[in-house]
Write an enzyme that holds these catalytic residues in place. Structure first.
Site, PDB file in Angstrom:
ATOM      1  N   ASP A 223     -68.650   7.599 -15.969  1.00  0.00           N
ATOM      2  CA  ASP A 223     -68.294   8.574 -17.199  1.00  0.00           C
ATOM      3  C   ASP A 223     -68.319   7.764 -18.155  1.00  0.00           C
ATOM      4  O   ASP A 223     -68.270   6.578 -18.286  1.00  0.00           O
ATOM      5  CB  ASP A 223     -67.125   9.160 -16.769  1.00  0.00           C
ATOM      6  N   GLU A 247     -73.600   8.334 -17.346  1.00  0.00           N
ATOM      7  CA  GLU A 247     -73.621   9.605 -18.296  1.00  0.00           C
ATOM      8  C   GLU A 247     -73.832   9.037 -19.797  1.00  0.00           C
ATOM      9  O   GLU A 247     -72.975   8.504 -20.285  1.00  0.00           O
ATOM     10  CB  GLU A 247     -72.259  10.301 -18.033  1.00  0.00           C
TER      11      GLU A 247
END
Ligand SMILES: *[C@@H]1O[C@H](CO)[C@@H](O)[C@H](O)[C@H]1NC(C)=O
Ligand SMILES: *[C@@H]1O[C@H](CO)[C@@H](O)[C@H](O)[C@H]1NC(C)=O
Ligand SMILES: *[C@@H]1O[C@H](CO)[C@@H](O)[C@H](O)[C@H]1NC(C)=O
Length: 487
Positions: A223, A247
């Site tokens: 993330d 990400e």
């Protein structure tokens, strides 16, 4: 005899448990992304309400996933990506509850809302029992804190302000600021862990290593990768020793490609953005998609290790942009058959229509998990075909796609002997097109319709009348014995 077999099996499963899944192991996989709280409940309720706008826990659990794993497996998925599992801030905030898993408080405990540790371990076992992989979403850029005062002593293990960057608000035009300042707002701030601090880095490496080995995790989803300096990720992924997909929510290949020097792959945001605009309306620009697809191939280290996706928890669902089922099918074909590892967001198969966060995080149980309508048959056919290509050893995964525009509303995509014919013209709109480059006279099957026989002419050309739906063409002779389309 049977004892030898048992010995062999024991050896084999022990071997499997200790073998970390590498990037190339993941290349042939197809991933189903889910949010634990929204996928399935332990009581198997199909009616328990979930008002997405309230942003509160709706009751999905790890046990619920176990009970519905066959739904995922039967669609041909060979991996799941699961939302973060660690303990979150509790109670309600002005931004709702931590049902999504991105508001960590204690990295060493599990989120009790999702179930017990036994449930979690059973889920990993159930996934592996189906020969599937599990990718764990880890959010290690920040913790979450409710209110003005930052209660550092609540954070485990980084329980002191000295483990954090000094508070400053992110200037999204300044990469240094993105890496050292804080996300969040006045209600829920996201204290930014000081990932330049050597003690912090060493602790996070040991943490990730033990998380992966303790639970048998096969891959990581990283993330907020853009919010930490790039070399940090190499250290984390080396420590994890499994495939990492990061990400970086940016649509520019020039910005995203350099990150692949530090991790195995990333979400293919540039491709997703262009595919969405290209295929959700007849005014979409196919040429722009082709340009970006080529840039990803030429500028990134290896686009085949990127995650190819069309929906996720941060973006409006395709069904909120168009309800034309034929257009959604064209996007499903790109999602699963383009370069990269397919990642499909739960509910996409049911053509859910939630727009921006939080509307795009619907409770899937309210659909009843039907398997014969919406996009389920298309996605199943695509996954099973792709899995067949992988198992048959066809040079598909590492063969980069070649894109050819056929006028303004049709594009053909060739990957080895697979040819995709895609159009944004919309359901029922007839478009005649001629695709070249086949073997002379070859007989072809459209994997999606399994319908009429198609044959390229003596010059290797095939003339077809599209009706808005995509086609996935493959030589009939290569499918013999596959069971696909009854062959
Ligand atoms: C932080 O955690 C450590 C290890 O558990 C503990 O020894 C220490 O007292 C804690 N510090 C604070 C400020 O809570
Ligand atoms: C970028 O952000 C950093 C960290 O906040 C700051 O020190 C630096 O001055 C900023 N640079 C510019 C050009 O604003
Ligand atoms: C479509 O995209 C291409 C490539 O990015 C661009 O050159 C072209 O101007 C666009 N066409 C339209 C009609 O916007």
């Amino acid at each position: 005899m049977s004892q030898i077999l048992i010995l062999l099996l024991t050896f084999f499963s022990a071997f499997q448990c200790t073998t970390a899944a590498s990037a190339s192991d993941w290349r042939g996989r197809s991933i189903y992304q889910l949010i634990t709280d929204r996928f399935a409940r332990s009581d198997n309720s199909l009616t328990s309400p979930c008002r997405t706008g309230d942003r509160v826990y709706c009751g999905g659990t790890w046990r619920g996933i176990i009970d519905n794993l066959d739904y995922i497996h039967q669609m041909g998925f060979t991996a799941i990506w699961i939302s973060p599992i660690v303990a979150q801030i509790e109670g309600s905030t002005a931004e709702g509850e931590a049902y999504h898993g991105y508001w960590a408080q204690n990295m060493y405990s599990l989120n009790p809302k999702s179930g017990t540790e036994e449930d979690w371990k059973d889920l990993v076992d159930a996934v592996h029992a189906r020969d599937m992989f599990i990718m764990l979403d880890v959010a290690i850029n920040h913790y979450a804190n409710q209110g003005e005062t930052i209660k550092y002593s609540n954070f485990v293990p980084f329980n002191h302000s000295s483990y954090f960057h000094p508070k400053c608000d992110i200037d999204w035009g300044n990469q240094t600021s993105i890496e050292v300042c804080w996300m969040g707002n006045g209600y829920v701030s996201l204290p930014d862990i000081d990932t330049e601090n050597p003690f912090v880095v060493a602790t996070l490496k040991a943490y990730i290593r033990s998380l992966v080995t303790k639970y048998g995790i096969d891959g990581l989803r990283l993330d907020a990768s853009r919010n930490i300096r790039k070399p940090f990720w190499t250290e984390i992924c080396d420590a994890a020793n499994v495939y990492c997909q990061g990400e970086v929510w940016v649509g520019d290949p020039e910005f995203i490609c350099p990150y692949q020097e530090y991790m195995d792959g990333l979400h293919n945001y540039p491709f997703k953005g262009r595919a969405t605009q290209a295929f959700t309306s007849s005014a979409g620009n196919l040429s722009d998609l082709v340009t970006v697809a080529r840039q990803m191939q030429s500028q990134c280290k290896d686009v085949t290790l990127f995650g190819t996706f069309m929906e996720n928890h941060d973006n409006p669902r395709l069904g909120s942009i168009t309800t034309d089922i034929a257009r959604l099918k064209n996007l499903a074909v790109l999602n699963i058959m383009a370069d990269g590892i397919p990642v499909l967001y739960y509910g996409q198969e049911q053509a859910l229509t939630g727009s921006n966060d939080p509307e795009n995080r619907e409770a899937l149980w309210l659909t009843g998990y039907p398997t014969t309508n919406n996009l389920v048959p298309t996605i199943t056919a695509l996954n099973w075909f792709r899995n067949y290509l992988v198992s048959s050893g066809a040079p598909f995964l590492t063969t980069l796609a070649t894109y050819t525009l056929q006028g303004s509303s049709v594009v053909s995509v060739r990957k080895g002997k697979v040819v995709l014919v895609l159009t944004n013209s919309g359901n029922g709109v007839v478009t005649d097109t001629t695709i070249g480059g086949f073997d002379n006279g070859v007989e072809l099957v459209d994997l999606l319709s399994c319908g009429e026989k198609l044959r390229a002419d003596s010059a290797g050309k095939l003339s077809i009348g599209l009706r808005g739906e995509p086609m996935v063409l493959y030589p009939r002779s290569l499918l013999s014995g596959s069971g696909i389309c009854g062959l």
